[in-house]
Design a protein around this motif. Structure first.
Motif: not given
Length: 166
Positions: A43-48
């Motif tokens: 989840v935290a690795l998905v770029p904005e």
């Protein structure tokens, strides 16, 4: 995950390389608890700005699906090559032309399948800049996809898994 998925023996990888270790991703992808943990870490690795999660056939598809459910983004299922019948699609799911696609893969060693998918999706109009993966097996400090300008964001690296084994 390491104790369940790391196999020893002699294995020929997709790249043609021979390895004495193999990470059988299907052993964690078929386990709902482990798959959920991997998706949670991604989840935290998905770029904005990501509009679609592109799961690569076959191993990236279950991960992309689980991740999609967590972040609320549609999943795109990317084939190794476009179908030669019916719709003849390269990817199943929403239209991706002109959209920002973050690729989702299970294990990356040389990045061959990711490179092929990146080139095919870009040729069809997608904007592809990042791949998130469960395990990056490439040598520490190397980006096997630098040649296509793709950033690799792994949950785990082989060197980290090796260090954890002691």
């Amino acid at each position: 995950m390491d104790s369940i998925c790391r196999l020893t023996g002699e294995f020929t990888l997709r790249s043609g390389q021979v390895s004495h270790e193999y990470f059988d991703k299907y052993l964690f992808e078929s386990d709902p608890v482990l798959l959920g943990r991997v998706a949670d870490e991604m989840v935290a690795l998905v770029p904005e700005g990501t509009e679609l999660l592109g799961g690569l056939e076959l191993g990236g598809v279950p991960i992309a699906t689980a991740l999609s459910m967590r972040v609320g983004l549609p999943a795109l299922f990317v084939r190794k090559k476009a179908k030669e019948y019916g719709t003849c699609k390269l990817a199943e799911g929403p239209d991706f032309a002109g959209r920002r696609v973050t690729l989702v893969e299970d294990v990356i060693t040389t990045g061959g399948a990711v490179r092929d998918a990146t080139n095919a999706l870009r040729a069809a109009g997608a904007h592809v800049e990042v791949v998130v993966c469960a395990i990056d097996r490439s040598p520490e400090g190397e980006n096997p996809l630098a040649d296509v300008g793709l950033e690799v964001r792994p949950v785990l690296t082989k060197s980290a898994l090796d260090a954890a084994r002691g």
